[in-house]
Design a protein around this motif. Sequence first.
Motif, PDB file in Angstrom:
ATOM      1  N   GLY A   8      -3.361  -8.222   1.950  1.00 44.39           N
ATOM      2  CA  GLY A   8      -4.643  -8.282   1.240  1.00 44.39           C
ATOM      3  C   GLY A   8      -5.087  -9.725   1.084  1.00 44.39           C
ATOM      4  N   THR A  10      -7.429 -11.466   2.244  1.00 45.88           N
ATOM      5  CA  THR A  10      -8.862 -11.791   2.167  1.00 45.88           C
ATOM      6  C   THR A  10      -9.505 -11.333   0.859  1.00 45.88           C
ATOM      7  N   SER A  12      -9.607 -10.753  -3.567  1.00 48.07           N
ATOM      8  CA  SER A  12      -9.644 -11.636  -4.740  1.00 48.07           C
ATOM      9  C   SER A  12      -8.241 -12.173  -5.056  1.00 48.07           C
ATOM     10  N   ALA A  35      -4.836  -8.241   6.440  1.00 47.16           N
ATOM     11  CA  ALA A  35      -6.109  -7.878   5.804  1.00 47.16           C
ATOM     12  C   ALA A  35      -6.703  -6.685   6.547  1.00 47.16           C
ATOM     13  N   ASN A  37     -10.967  -5.743   7.109  1.00 42.13           N
ATOM     14  CA  ASN A  37     -12.214  -5.938   7.863  1.00 42.13           C
ATOM     15  C   ASN A  37     -12.693  -7.378   7.971  1.00 42.13           C
ATOM     16  N   GLN A  38     -12.305  -8.204   7.035  1.00 40.82           N
ATOM     17  CA  GLN A  38     -12.835  -9.583   7.027  1.00 40.82           C
ATOM     18  C   GLN A  38     -12.056 -10.476   8.002  1.00 40.82           C
ATOM     19  N   ALA A  57      -5.516  -4.309   9.446  1.00 42.77           N
ATOM     20  CA  ALA A  57      -5.225  -2.874   9.349  1.00 42.77           C
ATOM     21  C   ALA A  57      -6.201  -2.074  10.201  1.00 42.77           C
ATOM     22  N   VAL A 100      -5.733  -2.725  -1.832  1.00 46.95           N
ATOM     23  CA  VAL A 100      -6.329  -2.021  -2.954  1.00 46.95           C
ATOM     24  C   VAL A 100      -6.156  -0.513  -2.801  1.00 46.95           C
ATOM     25  N   GLY A 101      -5.570   0.131  -3.846  1.00 46.33           N
ATOM     26  CA  GLY A 101      -5.496   1.587  -3.896  1.00 46.33           C
ATOM     27  C   GLY A 101      -4.302   2.200  -3.179  1.00 46.33           C
ATOM     28  N   ILE A 103      -3.578   2.937  -0.269  1.00 49.82           N
ATOM     29  CA  ILE A 103      -3.138   2.358   1.007  1.00 49.82           C
ATOM     30  C   ILE A 103      -1.916   1.443   0.833  1.00 49.82           C
ATOM     31  N   ALA A 121       0.543  -6.651  -7.177  1.00 47.46           N
ATOM     32  CA  ALA A 121      -0.790  -6.610  -7.798  1.00 47.46           C
ATOM     33  C   ALA A 121      -1.336  -5.184  -7.749  1.00 47.46           C
ATOM     34  N   THR A 122      -1.000  -4.478  -6.691  1.00 47.69           N
ATOM     35  CA  THR A 122      -1.577  -3.143  -6.446  1.00 47.69           C
ATOM     36  C   THR A 122      -0.988  -2.122  -7.412  1.00 47.69           C
ATOM     37  N   LYS A 123      -1.589  -2.040  -8.591  1.00 42.20           N
ATOM     38  CA  LYS A 123      -1.038  -1.170  -9.642  1.00 42.20           C
ATOM     39  C   LYS A 123      -1.070   0.295  -9.250  1.00 42.20           C
ATOM     40  N   MET A 201     -13.255 -12.391 -12.357  1.00 40.80           N
ATOM     41  CA  MET A 201     -13.876 -12.192 -11.036  1.00 40.80           C
ATOM     42  C   MET A 201     -12.876 -11.421 -10.190  1.00 40.80           C
ATOM     43  N   MET A 202     -13.193 -10.185  -9.831  1.00 39.25           N
ATOM     44  CA  MET A 202     -12.195  -9.353  -9.142  1.00 39.25           C
ATOM     45  C   MET A 202     -12.874  -8.556  -8.038  1.00 39.25           C
ATOM     46  N   ILE A 206     -11.423  -2.623  -8.756  1.00 34.29           N
ATOM     47  CA  ILE A 206     -10.831  -2.903 -10.078  1.00 34.29           C
ATOM     48  C   ILE A 206     -11.922  -3.267 -11.096  1.00 34.29           C
TER      49      ILE A 206
HETATM   50  N1  NAP Z   1      -8.616  -9.096  -8.640  1.00 32.38           N
HETATM   51  C1  NAP Z   1      -7.888  -9.216  -9.719  1.00 32.38           C
HETATM   52  O1  NAP Z   1      -8.120 -10.109 -10.551  1.00 32.38           O
HETATM   53  C2  NAP Z   1      -6.763  -8.252  -9.992  1.00 32.38           C
HETATM   54  C3  NAP Z   1      -6.026  -8.380 -11.185  1.00 32.38           C
HETATM   55  C4  NAP Z   1      -4.942  -7.524 -11.382  1.00 32.38           C
HETATM   56  C5  NAP Z   1      -4.619  -6.557 -10.439  1.00 32.38           C
HETATM   57  N2  NAP Z   1      -5.360  -6.457  -9.298  1.00 32.38           N
HETATM   58  C6  NAP Z   1      -5.008  -5.419  -8.317  1.00 32.38           C
HETATM   59  O2  NAP Z   1      -4.777  -6.046  -7.076  1.00 32.38           O
HETATM   60  C7  NAP Z   1      -5.180  -5.201  -6.007  1.00 32.38           C
HETATM   61  C8  NAP Z   1      -6.164  -5.972  -5.140  1.00 32.38           C
HETATM   62  O3  NAP Z   1      -7.318  -6.238  -5.913  1.00 32.38           O
HETATM   63  P1  NAP Z   1      -8.445  -7.250  -5.429  1.00 32.38           P
HETATM   64  O4  NAP Z   1      -9.366  -7.407  -6.574  1.00 32.38           O
HETATM   65  O5  NAP Z   1      -7.819  -8.458  -4.814  1.00 32.38           O
HETATM   66  O6  NAP Z   1      -9.156  -6.364  -4.300  1.00 32.38           O
HETATM   67  P2  NAP Z   1     -10.177  -6.827  -3.177  1.00 32.38           P
HETATM   68  O7  NAP Z   1     -10.795  -8.127  -3.518  1.00 32.38           O
HETATM   69  O8  NAP Z   1     -11.072  -5.672  -2.916  1.00 32.38           O
HETATM   70  O9  NAP Z   1      -9.239  -7.069  -1.897  1.00 32.38           O
HETATM   71  C9  NAP Z   1      -8.561  -6.009  -1.285  1.00 32.38           C
HETATM   72  C10 NAP Z   1      -7.769  -6.502  -0.090  1.00 32.38           C
HETATM   73  O10 NAP Z   1      -7.194  -5.366   0.555  1.00 32.38           O
HETATM   74  C11 NAP Z   1      -7.668  -5.262   1.896  1.00 32.38           C
HETATM   75  N3  NAP Z   1      -7.908  -3.849   2.202  1.00 32.38           N
HETATM   76  C12 NAP Z   1      -8.852  -3.045   1.681  1.00 32.38           C
HETATM   77  N4  NAP Z   1      -8.780  -1.818   2.225  1.00 32.38           N
HETATM   78  C13 NAP Z   1      -7.746  -1.855   3.091  1.00 32.38           C
HETATM   79  C14 NAP Z   1      -7.188  -0.916   3.996  1.00 32.38           C
HETATM   80  N5  NAP Z   1      -7.659   0.322   4.103  1.00 32.38           N
HETATM   81  N6  NAP Z   1      -6.141  -1.303   4.734  1.00 32.38           N
HETATM   82  C15 NAP Z   1      -5.644  -2.555   4.637  1.00 32.38           C
HETATM   83  N7  NAP Z   1      -6.163  -3.505   3.838  1.00 32.38           N
HETATM   84  C16 NAP Z   1      -7.196  -3.149   3.076  1.00 32.38           C
HETATM   85  C17 NAP Z   1      -8.953  -6.068   1.952  1.00 32.38           C
HETATM   86  O11 NAP Z   1      -9.167  -6.503   3.295  1.00 32.38           O
HETATM   87  P3  NAP Z   1     -10.632  -6.947   3.858  1.00 32.38           P
HETATM   88  O12 NAP Z   1     -11.284  -7.696   2.738  1.00 32.38           O
HETATM   89  O13 NAP Z   1     -10.284  -7.819   5.019  1.00 32.38           O
HETATM   90  O14 NAP Z   1     -11.374  -5.727   4.269  1.00 32.38           O
HETATM   91  C18 NAP Z   1      -8.617  -7.196   0.982  1.00 32.38           C
HETATM   92  O15 NAP Z   1      -7.839  -8.166   1.628  1.00 32.38           O
HETATM   93  C19 NAP Z   1      -5.795  -3.959  -6.655  1.00 32.38           C
HETATM   94  O16 NAP Z   1      -4.858  -2.940  -6.698  1.00 32.38           O
HETATM   95  C20 NAP Z   1      -6.123  -4.404  -8.081  1.00 32.38           C
HETATM   96  O17 NAP Z   1      -6.055  -3.358  -9.013  1.00 32.38           O
HETATM   97  C21 NAP Z   1      -6.422  -7.276  -9.066  1.00 32.38           C
END
Ligand code: NAP
Length: 387
Positions: A8, A10, A12, A35, A37-38, A57, A100-101, A103, A121-123, A201-202, A206
């Motif tokens: 992940g 690419t 947040s 990652a 799509n990005q 992926a 995320v999620g 996956i 991170a992926t709760k 910023m997330m 999430i």
């Molecule tokens: N952001 C936070 O501050 C925060 C805090 C605590 C916990 N978390 C947890 O951390 C996890 C990630 O959160 P995030 O905010 O970083 O999410 P995000 O910004 O949406 O990033 C998700 C990452 O997963 C990749 N991804 C998405 N769908 C995918 C798939 N089908 N197969 C493979 N890779 C895939 C995306 O790749 P592309 O962008 O290249 O498509 C991206 O690199 C979540 O479970 C969230 O609950 C986040």
Amino acid sequence: MKQIALLGSTGSIGTQALDIIRQQPEKLGIYALCANNQVELLVQQAREFLPDVAVTANKFKYKQLKEGLKDLPIKIWAGIDAISQIVEAEPIDIVLMALVGYIGLKPTIHALKAGKTIALATKETLVLAGELITQLALKHHATILPIDSEHSAIFQCLIGENPDTVERIILTASGGPFRKYSLEQLQHVTKQKALKHPNWMMGNKITIDSATLMNKGFEVIEAKWLFGVSPEQIQVLIHPQSIIHSMVQFKDTSIKAQLGLPDMHLPIQYALTYPERLNSYFKSLDFDEYSHLTFEKPDTVRFRNLNLAFEAIRQGGNMPCILNASNETVIDAFLQDKISFFAMSDIIEKTMESTAFIASPTYEDLVETDQITRIITSKEIMKRQIE
Ligand SMILES: NC(=O)c1ccc[n+]([C@@H]2O[C@H](COP(=O)([O-])OP(=O)(O)OC[C@H]3O[C@@H](n4cnc5c(N)ncnc54)[C@H](OP(=O)(O)O)[C@@H]3O)[C@@H](O)[C@H]2O)c1
């Protein structure tokens, strides 16, 4: 030097993890970047961090990734199964799981079976398969280190303490952007408003979870599995400033808290460098700027998802998996303007009532539950679709 597989990269969390790794070149190295799509960003990251492997992926993005890195000795892989395979590689010390999620489940299982330390991170992984994941970690002597700021706080409060002396865990929550909205106002919430979190910023998913309080419900389930407490020992407390990241109360009534500015860099760095505490460039908390820290009870009439999550973990079995799959499906529908903000909890509740319950699910049961739940939820969405 610790070698990291960043899943992940690419997103947040992924980009913030790279900020940390950039600052600690002697301590942290990148073995794999993964990652979806990005690809342009992934190429840029790979050019900077020179991993052994870069994975998308999305198999349709393979050519673009290969082309972008053709002058470098970086192996290029594609497909979600490639991610599950790469996490087993011998040189990897830490798998930072920030997909995320749902996956995230399969690669986490592969990493645990290979005995890797997971910075999680992926709760959703612990929500939908908490029992399976914690059993695998035990069996394969794999450590799970939390990245979620609340769980990192609890983890830090528990260091040096006897787990048997924990009375309760107090999970703090900002309350999200609609904390003060009435039921009537919640009926008219737009996705643009829901995607604006007051403190963090997330990624989109999430951010919506934070607005509906499902994020906090998920964190209750995550805390149960990470710290071996019962749901009754977990209290959710709204703390709009997001300065106290969470607290632990012990049997003698003493309460320990961990404080800091709302910035994910700190919990990410702590998980990557644990048990060391390294110097950092983060801005530190200035109490003059935060002279009022406030607390309130969550309102579960306006924000029903919190109760749905408590209900799911009380029932156990595949119910948290149903909760997660239904939640992911309604969020997609909300972000496509198919259903209202308010309809999301109704649909999840209905789906929890109508999907077959399994008391002791296997991995295969969870995979099937996820698929069936998405179908049942989609049918409910069609019934309530906005014209
Ligand atoms: N952001 C936070 O501050 C925060 C805090 C605590 C916990 N978390 C947890 O951390 C996890 C990630 O959160 P995030 O905010 O970083 O999410 P995000 O910004 O949406 O990033 C998700 C990452 O997963 C990749 N991804 C998405 N769908 C995918 C798939 N089908 N197969 C493979 N890779 C895939 C995306 O790749 P592309 O962008 O290249 O498509 C991206 O690199 C979540 O479970 C969230 O609950 C986040």
